[in-house]
Design a protein around this motif. Structure first.
Motif, PDB file in Angstrom:
ATOM      1  N   VAL A   1      -2.239   4.018  18.319  1.00 37.15           N
ATOM      2  CA  VAL A   1      -1.146   3.848  19.270  1.00 37.15           C
ATOM      3  C   VAL A   1      -1.690   3.101  20.473  1.00 37.15           C
ATOM      4  N   GLY A   2      -1.044   2.000  20.839  1.00 37.79           N
ATOM      5  CA  GLY A   2      -1.483   1.215  21.980  1.00 37.79           C
ATOM      6  C   GLY A   2      -1.175   1.911  23.299  1.00 37.79           C
ATOM      7  N   ARG A   3      -2.148   1.828  24.229  1.00 36.56           N
ATOM      8  CA  ARG A   3      -1.979   2.426  25.551  1.00 36.56           C
ATOM      9  C   ARG A   3      -2.307   1.376  26.603  1.00 36.56           C
ATOM     10  N   PRO A   4      -1.422   1.139  27.575  1.00 37.33           N
ATOM     11  CA  PRO A   4      -1.693   0.115  28.596  1.00 37.33           C
ATOM     12  C   PRO A   4      -2.956   0.423  29.379  1.00 37.33           C
ATOM     13  N   GLY A   5      -3.864  -0.558  29.436  1.00 38.85           N
ATOM     14  CA  GLY A   5      -5.071  -0.416  30.235  1.00 38.85           C
ATOM     15  C   GLY A   5      -6.082   0.569  29.722  1.00 38.85           C
ATOM     16  N   ALA A   6      -5.959   1.004  28.477  1.00 36.18           N
ATOM     17  CA  ALA A   6      -6.905   1.974  27.923  1.00 36.18           C
ATOM     18  C   ALA A   6      -7.188   1.631  26.469  1.00 36.18           C
ATOM     19  N   ALA A   7      -8.236   2.266  25.925  1.00 34.24           N
ATOM     20  CA  ALA A   7      -8.558   2.062  24.520  1.00 34.24           C
ATOM     21  C   ALA A   7      -7.444   2.629  23.650  1.00 34.24           C
ATOM     22  N   PRO A   8      -7.222   2.068  22.472  1.00 31.07           N
ATOM     23  CA  PRO A   8      -6.162   2.571  21.591  1.00 31.07           C
ATOM     24  C   PRO A   8      -6.363   4.048  21.256  1.00 31.07           C
ATOM     25  N   ASP A   9      -5.250   4.753  21.080  1.00 31.06           N
ATOM     26  CA  ASP A   9      -5.279   6.166  20.732  1.00 31.06           C
ATOM     27  C   ASP A   9      -5.228   6.301  19.215  1.00 31.06           C
ATOM     28  N   ALA A  10      -6.388   6.525  18.597  1.00 31.36           N
ATOM     29  CA  ALA A  10      -6.439   6.695  17.144  1.00 31.36           C
ATOM     30  C   ALA A  10      -6.237   8.144  16.742  1.00 31.36           C
ATOM     31  N   ALA A  11      -6.516   9.069  17.650  1.00 31.99           N
ATOM     32  CA  ALA A  11      -6.406  10.489  17.311  1.00 31.99           C
ATOM     33  C   ALA A  11      -4.962  10.902  17.062  1.00 31.99           C
ATOM     34  N   TYR A  12      -3.988  10.155  17.582  1.00 38.64           N
ATOM     35  CA  TYR A  12      -2.581  10.544  17.427  1.00 38.64           C
ATOM     36  C   TYR A  12      -2.198  10.631  15.949  1.00 38.64           C
TER      37      TYR A  12
ATOM     38  N   LEU B   1       0.834  -1.191   0.000  1.00 41.22           N
ATOM     39  CA  LEU B   1       0.000   0.000   0.000  1.00 41.22           C
ATOM     40  C   LEU B   1       0.876   1.250   0.000  1.00 41.22           C
ATOM     41  N   LEU B   2       0.309   2.338  -0.434  1.00 41.41           N
ATOM     42  CA  LEU B   2       1.050   3.587  -0.497  1.00 41.41           C
ATOM     43  C   LEU B   2       1.455   4.056   0.901  1.00 41.41           C
ATOM     44  N   PRO B   3       2.629   4.688   1.040  1.00 34.11           N
ATOM     45  CA  PRO B   3       2.977   5.309   2.328  1.00 34.11           C
ATOM     46  C   PRO B   3       1.962   6.402   2.646  1.00 34.11           C
ATOM     47  N   GLU B   4       1.392   6.345   3.829  1.00 34.88           N
ATOM     48  CA  GLU B   4       0.317   7.252   4.189  1.00 34.88           C
ATOM     49  C   GLU B   4       0.775   8.251   5.244  1.00 34.88           C
ATOM     50  N   PRO B   5       0.402   9.523   5.118  1.00 34.50           N
ATOM     51  CA  PRO B   5       0.806  10.530   6.099  1.00 34.50           C
ATOM     52  C   PRO B   5      -0.127  10.531   7.306  1.00 34.50           C
ATOM     53  N   THR B   6       0.325  11.151   8.374  1.00 36.32           N
ATOM     54  CA  THR B   6      -0.564  11.377   9.506  1.00 36.32           C
ATOM     55  C   THR B   6      -1.637  12.373   9.115  1.00 36.32           C
ATOM     56  N   ARG B   7      -2.827  12.242   9.689  1.00 36.15           N
ATOM     57  CA  ARG B   7      -3.930  13.161   9.382  1.00 36.15           C
ATOM     58  C   ARG B   7      -4.250  14.067  10.560  1.00 36.15           C
ATOM     59  N   ALA B   8      -3.531  13.900  11.675  1.00 38.99           N
ATOM     60  CA  ALA B   8      -3.754  14.765  12.836  1.00 38.99           C
ATOM     61  C   ALA B   8      -3.297  16.180  12.516  1.00 38.99           C
ATOM     62  N   GLY B   9      -4.102  17.152  12.878  1.00 44.13           N
ATOM     63  CA  GLY B   9      -3.755  18.537  12.641  1.00 44.13           C
ATOM     64  C   GLY B   9      -4.054  19.041  11.249  1.00 44.13           C
ATOM     65  N   ARG B  10      -4.562  18.179  10.391  1.00 46.37           N
ATOM     66  CA  ARG B  10      -4.910  18.595   9.030  1.00 46.37           C
ATOM     67  C   ARG B  10      -6.404  18.895   8.928  1.00 46.37           C
ATOM     68  N   ALA B  11      -6.778  19.543   7.860  1.00 44.72           N
ATOM     69  CA  ALA B  11      -8.192  19.862   7.662  1.00 44.72           C
ATOM     70  C   ALA B  11      -8.993  18.581   7.466  1.00 44.72           C
ATOM     71  N   TYR B  12     -10.192  18.565   8.016  1.00 44.55           N
ATOM     72  CA  TYR B  12     -11.062  17.401   7.887  1.00 44.55           C
ATOM     73  C   TYR B  12     -11.620  17.308   6.470  1.00 44.55           C
ATOM     74  N   THR B  13     -11.607  16.088   5.929  1.00 46.40           N
ATOM     75  CA  THR B  13     -12.175  15.834   4.607  1.00 46.40           C
ATOM     76  C   THR B  13     -13.244  14.752   4.735  1.00 46.40           C
ATOM     77  N   GLN B  14     -14.441  15.050   4.271  1.00 53.29           N
ATOM     78  CA  GLN B  14     -15.533  14.084   4.363  1.00 53.29           C
ATOM     79  C   GLN B  14     -15.590  13.228   3.106  1.00 53.29           C
ATOM     80  N   TYR B  15     -15.682  11.921   3.294  1.00 56.33           N
ATOM     81  CA  TYR B  15     -15.887  11.001   2.180  1.00 56.33           C
ATOM     82  C   TYR B  15     -16.592   9.762   2.712  1.00 56.33           C
ATOM     83  N   GLU B  16     -17.099   8.965   1.813  1.00 56.01           N
ATOM     84  CA  GLU B  16     -17.863   7.783   2.203  1.00 56.01           C
ATOM     85  C   GLU B  16     -16.921   6.666   2.623  1.00 56.01           C
ATOM     86  N   ASP B  17     -17.204   6.068   3.754  1.00 57.61           N
ATOM     87  CA  ASP B  17     -16.394   4.953   4.225  1.00 57.61           C
ATOM     88  C   ASP B  17     -17.318   3.834   4.694  1.00 57.61           C
TER      89      ASP B  17
END
Length: 458
Positions: A397-408, A299-315
């Motif tokens: 990002v995995g966090r001990p004892g907590a839900a994964p951090d997807a916002a990172y 798959l293509l190398p993908e950039p982080t999306r944190a801090g970027r403008a939100y883009t709406q698309y169908e998923d």
């Protein structure tokens, strides 16, 4: 989830055929990843986990959904009313060139997913052992497998059920959580605005009410047990929610919090990858290696999306569809398994291990989906054996004892479309199990629902 365009993009046939149980079918000339032995070695006792789990590495591509007869039925979570007009269906692949005699059973569970003390006859009208006789062998694939399908029998009680598939040695191979509800209470929900500054731009809060009417609740604030889920996930579900207001005169419980008890990070639309074709590159595909066995996709190398403008698309809200566009036929049996390499650009190491996350990983941090970091290339990479299809996923990002951090890596934006559902449990006096007596789904920022603020809390 927006299905209008996805219906055209992801429509596939679900044709299966029945093969009677008998002598296992073997093909000594067929190869597979890891080369399965014709004789299964005995396994040590495997403890049953009351969650969506896979206990055998040969079990792959598990899907559990409500059969509606529509092309988008695989997106319907395994949640059905007690009358069960449409059955729950389980599908999965068993890698290798030998089938197995498999059976399944149901376990009734309490609201906290501990096993209840009910006997089988108290929630079933038949023997609690179902033979998986509906299976087919793969066709034209480098990695051979058998595709199994099971229609889950109806039950007599509402509540949580764990569906367990086991082999001839009675050891579990996979388990899936199912919900059967019987709406005795009215549940209404809407998307609210979380209080507190910047959180209103990154969080989604679900406000809801429970109207119990003439239902015999003596202490409704305590007796009604509520669970709130996002995108049908259990890893970050909200438990133990108590009502903020109890309106005895109206026989209504209000759940409208002010400290984020019922709020979730909105996150972002899921990243897509289309690996349905090995002849032409699909969405997000960088290259295909047809010489390898099994074949490989990068798959293509993908950039982080944190801090970027939100883009709406169908998923597809983290789900996936199995299909091969290279050959005619059912994607359940003609889609091949390929080594798929994920790549994530990162200028520095994340504050924890990084994983590919979604329905493809059972919404769990699995070692197979863990990425490794190359400081010189500033790139996280990882390789996973996946069945051809269309996938949605996050980098977390995995966090001990907590839900994964997807916002990172994904960021969090309030306009993101997400699905929520409210589950209400109750244990009648003198009984021994929790029943699911209220269920309400909600789509936030989606076209399927019209959200009218202020209409519930009157």
């Amino acid at each position: 989830m927006r299905y209008s365009a996805l219906t055209l993009l992801l429509a596939l046939s679900a044709a299966t055929a029945c093969v009677p149980l008998g002598t296992p079918i073997t093909d000594p000339s067929a190869g597979r990843v890891g080369q399965a032995s014709p004789v299964q070695a005995p396994r040590a006792n495997v403890p049953l986990r009351f969650e969506d789990a896979v206990y055998d590495p040969d079990i792959q591509s598990v899907q559990c959904y409500v059969s509606t007869g529509q092309p988008t039925e695989i997106f319907a979570p395994p949640v059905v009313p007690l009358n069960q007009g449409n059955p729950i269906v389980l599908e999965f692949d068993l890698l290798g060139n030998q089938s197995r005699r498999l059976t399944a059973r149901l376990v009734h569970c309490n609201a906290d997913w501990t096993p209840s003390v009910l006997t089988d006859l108290q929630f079933l009208d038949e023997i609690n052992e179902f033979n998986l006789t509906d299976y087919r062998t793969s066709t034209g694939t480098q990695v051979p497998y058998y595709h199994y399908r099971l229609r889950v029998p109806p039950v007599k009680l509402s509540g949580n059920f764990l569906l367990v598939v086991q082999g001839p040695d009675r050891q579990p191979l996979l388990s899936r959580r199912l919900l059967v509800y019987d709406n005795k209470m009215e549940v209404a929900a809407q998307l609210g605005l979380p209080p507190g500054g910047a959180a209103r731009y990154t969080m989604q809060q679900v406000d809801f009410v429970i109207r119990y009417g003439a239902f015999p609740l003596v202490n409704p604030a305590v007796e009604a047990k509520v669970v709130l889920r996002q995108n049908f996930r259990w890893d970050n579900a909200k438990y133990g929610l108590r009502p903020t207001f109890v309106r005895d005169a109206e026989q209504q419980l209000d759940y409208q919090f002010f400290n984020f008890e019922n709020a979730f990070p909105a996150l972002n639309e899921f990243r897509p990858a289309d690996i349905r074709s090995l002849r032409s590159g699909g969405l997000n595909v960088a290259g295909v290696n047809l010489q390898a066995s099994p074949r490989e996709i990068a798959l293509l190398p993908e950039p982080t999306r944190a801090g970027r403008a939100y883009t709406q698309y169908e998923d597809a809200d983290g789900q996936r569809v199995f299909e091969s566009r290279d050959f005619l036929g059912a994607g359940a049996t003609n889609a091949d398994y390929v080594w798929t390499t994920f790549q994530l650009q990162a200028p520095a190491v994340a504050p924890g291990p990084v994983y590919v996350f979604g329905a493809l990983s059972d919404w769990q941090l699995k070692e197979d989906f863990k990425l490794s970091y190359n400081a010189q290339q500033q790139l996280y990479t990882g390789r996973v054996l996946l069945k051809q299809g269309y996938y949605n996923y996050y980098f977390v990002v995995g966090r001990p004892g907590a839900a994964p951090d997807a916002a990172y890596f994904e960021g969090s934006y309030q306009p993101t479309e997400n699905q929520y559902d409210v589950l209400v449990y109750y244990r009648p006096p003198g009984t021994r199990a929790d029943l699911l007596i209220g269920y309400r789904p909600l789509v936030a920022n989606g076209q399927e629902v019209q959200l009218r603020r202020g209409s519930l809390f009157r």
